[in-house]
Write a protein that holds these residues in place. Structure first.
Motif, short mmCIF file in Angstrom:
data_model
loop_
_atom_site.label_atom_id
_atom_site.label_comp_id
_atom_site.label_asym_id
_atom_site.label_seq_id
_atom_site.Cartn_x
_atom_site.Cartn_y
_atom_site.Cartn_z
N MET A 41 0.81 -1.07 -0.01
CA MET A 41 0.03 -0.06 -0.02
C MET A 41 0.72 1.21 -0.16
O MET A 41 1.83 1.23 0.65
CB MET A 41 -0.84 -0.04 1.30
N ILE A 42 0.60 2.23 -0.79
CA ILE A 42 1.16 3.61 -0.74
C ILE A 42 0.30 4.35 0.29
O ILE A 42 -0.88 4.55 0.35
CB ILE A 42 1.15 3.93 -2.18
N ALA A 43 1.30 5.19 0.81
CA ALA A 43 0.59 5.93 2.02
C ALA A 43 -0.11 7.07 1.51
O ALA A 43 0.39 7.64 0.32
CB ALA A 43 1.84 6.61 2.79
N PRO A 44 -1.28 7.40 2.25
CA PRO A 44 -1.93 8.45 1.35
C PRO A 44 -1.26 9.89 1.84
O PRO A 44 -0.16 9.97 2.54
CB PRO A 44 -3.37 8.55 2.31
N THR A 45 -1.52 10.99 1.14
CA THR A 45 -1.05 12.08 1.72
C THR A 45 -2.09 12.92 2.63
O THR A 45 -3.28 13.22 2.21
CB THR A 45 -0.68 13.02 0.44
N LEU A 46 -1.53 13.53 3.69
CA LEU A 46 -2.48 14.16 4.50
C LEU A 46 -1.87 15.62 4.68
O LEU A 46 -0.74 15.71 4.61
CB LEU A 46 -2.60 13.48 6.06
N GLU A 47 -2.64 16.68 4.70
CA GLU A 47 -2.23 17.83 5.05
C GLU A 47 -2.92 18.65 6.18
O GLU A 47 -3.98 18.48 6.42
CB GLU A 47 -2.59 18.69 3.56
N THR A 48 -2.00 19.54 6.82
CA THR A 48 -2.52 20.34 7.88
C THR A 48 -2.15 21.48 7.41
O THR A 48 -1.80 21.95 6.23
CB THR A 48 -1.63 19.86 9.18
N GLU A 49 -2.39 22.53 8.29
CA GLU A 49 -2.24 23.98 7.91
C GLU A 49 -0.74 24.21 7.55
O GLU A 49 -0.38 24.73 6.34
CB GLU A 49 -2.59 24.84 9.29
N ARG A 50 0.29 23.87 8.22
CA ARG A 50 1.49 23.97 8.01
C ARG A 50 2.38 22.78 7.20
O ARG A 50 3.56 22.93 6.84
CB ARG A 50 2.24 24.53 9.00
N LEU A 51 1.88 21.56 7.18
CA LEU A 51 2.68 20.32 6.83
C LEU A 51 1.88 19.50 6.02
O LEU A 51 0.86 19.67 5.79
CB LEU A 51 2.54 19.41 8.05
N VAL A 52 2.72 18.89 5.21
CA VAL A 52 2.16 17.48 4.22
C VAL A 52 2.85 16.46 4.79
O VAL A 52 4.04 16.32 5.09
CB VAL A 52 2.71 17.80 2.77
N LEU A 53 2.01 15.28 4.88
CA LEU A 53 2.45 14.23 5.49
C LEU A 53 2.02 13.12 4.47
O LEU A 53 1.04 12.91 3.94
CB LEU A 53 1.52 13.54 6.85
N ARG A 54 3.48 12.62 4.00
CA ARG A 54 3.38 11.76 2.94
C ARG A 54 4.16 10.62 2.85
O ARG A 54 4.73 10.36 3.99
CB ARG A 54 3.88 12.52 1.49
N GLU A 55 4.04 9.81 1.81
CA GLU A 55 4.90 8.50 1.85
C GLU A 55 6.44 8.86 1.92
O GLU A 55 6.79 9.80 1.62
CB GLU A 55 4.73 7.48 0.71
N ILE A 56 7.28 7.94 2.42
CA ILE A 56 8.66 8.12 2.63
C ILE A 56 9.19 7.83 1.04
O ILE A 56 8.94 6.77 0.75
CB ILE A 56 9.08 7.03 3.66
N ARG A 57 10.11 8.66 0.82
CA ARG A 57 10.71 8.47 -0.49
C ARG A 57 12.38 8.50 -0.15
O ARG A 57 12.80 9.12 0.78
CB ARG A 57 10.74 9.67 -1.15
N GLU A 58 13.03 7.80 -1.14
CA GLU A 58 14.31 7.61 -0.94
C GLU A 58 15.05 9.16 -1.02
O GLU A 58 16.01 9.33 -0.25
CB GLU A 58 14.91 7.05 -2.50
N GLU A 59 14.35 10.05 -1.54
CA GLU A 59 15.04 11.34 -1.48
C GLU A 59 14.95 12.03 -0.20
O GLU A 59 15.46 13.08 0.36
CB GLU A 59 14.08 12.55 -2.57
N ASP A 60 14.30 11.52 0.86
CA ASP A 60 14.13 11.82 2.26
C ASP A 60 15.48 11.54 3.11
O ASP A 60 15.76 11.74 4.23
CB ASP A 60 13.03 11.16 2.85
#
Length: 182
Positions: free
Chosen positions: A1-20
């Motif tokens: 499963m690929i993680a959904p993307t959640l957004e808050t006022e100041r943040l994006v919560l997303r899947e972990i990527r190698e670029e991280d």
């Protein structure tokens, strides 16, 4: 499963990527940031840890998110649902880069992740496994409405840590989050 993307006022919560990896290695390489999450790791060890967290999505259908600061696009941490084999409960945990401490990012992201865990995963309760000396995370757990549920034992090799679970039920969370009706 690929993680959904959640957004808050100041943040994006997303899947972990190698670029991280640069941010992940910074987090895990800093003694203050890594003190209560297993200790420091070098870059290669950080990559393997990052891959473990990313793999949870495929194995369990949930896992930690990468935390991205909207204003800068910068990776600032990881947080979200976590329950590896032998874990003492359904946890939402957090780890934020030291340079992003004190800005409320962990509380903002953890709130979104807890909402998601209750709404999407159907969890009945949530815990936060916290070292008894980690005053910052204890204060955050309290701000989130969690109470000290007492000592817990983590699976080896983490069983040497003196941790407590802080937590609350889905009903407690929803009652606290509900708008005032009186």
């Amino acid at each position: 499963m690929i993680a959904p993307t959640l957004e808050t006022e100041r943040l994006v919560l997303r899947e972990i990527r190698e670029e991280d990896l640069d941010g992940w290695a910074e987090l895990m390489g800093d003694p203050d940031s890594a003190r209560y999450i297993g200790g420091t790791l070098n870059r290669a060890q950080s990559w393997r840890a990052m891959a473990t967290f990313a793999g949870c999505w495929a194995l369990k259908g949930f896992g930690m998110f990468s935390v991205i600061e909207k204003a800068s696009g910068r990776w600032i941490g990881r947080l979200g649902p976590w329950q590896p084999e032998g874990w003492p409960g359904t946890e939402v945990g957090w780890s934020i880069l030291k340079s992003a401490w004190g800005k409320g990012y962990a509380a903002e992201g953890a709130t979104a992740a807890i909402d998601w865990a209750f709404e999407t995963l159907g969890w009945s309760d949530v815990i936060h496994v916290i070292d008894v000396e980690n005053a910052r995370s204890i204060a955050l757990a309290e701000r989130l409405g969690s109470t000290d549920l007492g000592p817990r034992t983590l699976p080896a090799p983490l069983d040497k840590y003196n941790v407590h679970a802080w937590g609350q039920s889905r009903e407690q969370w929803l009652a606290r989050r509900a708008p005032e009706t009186r």
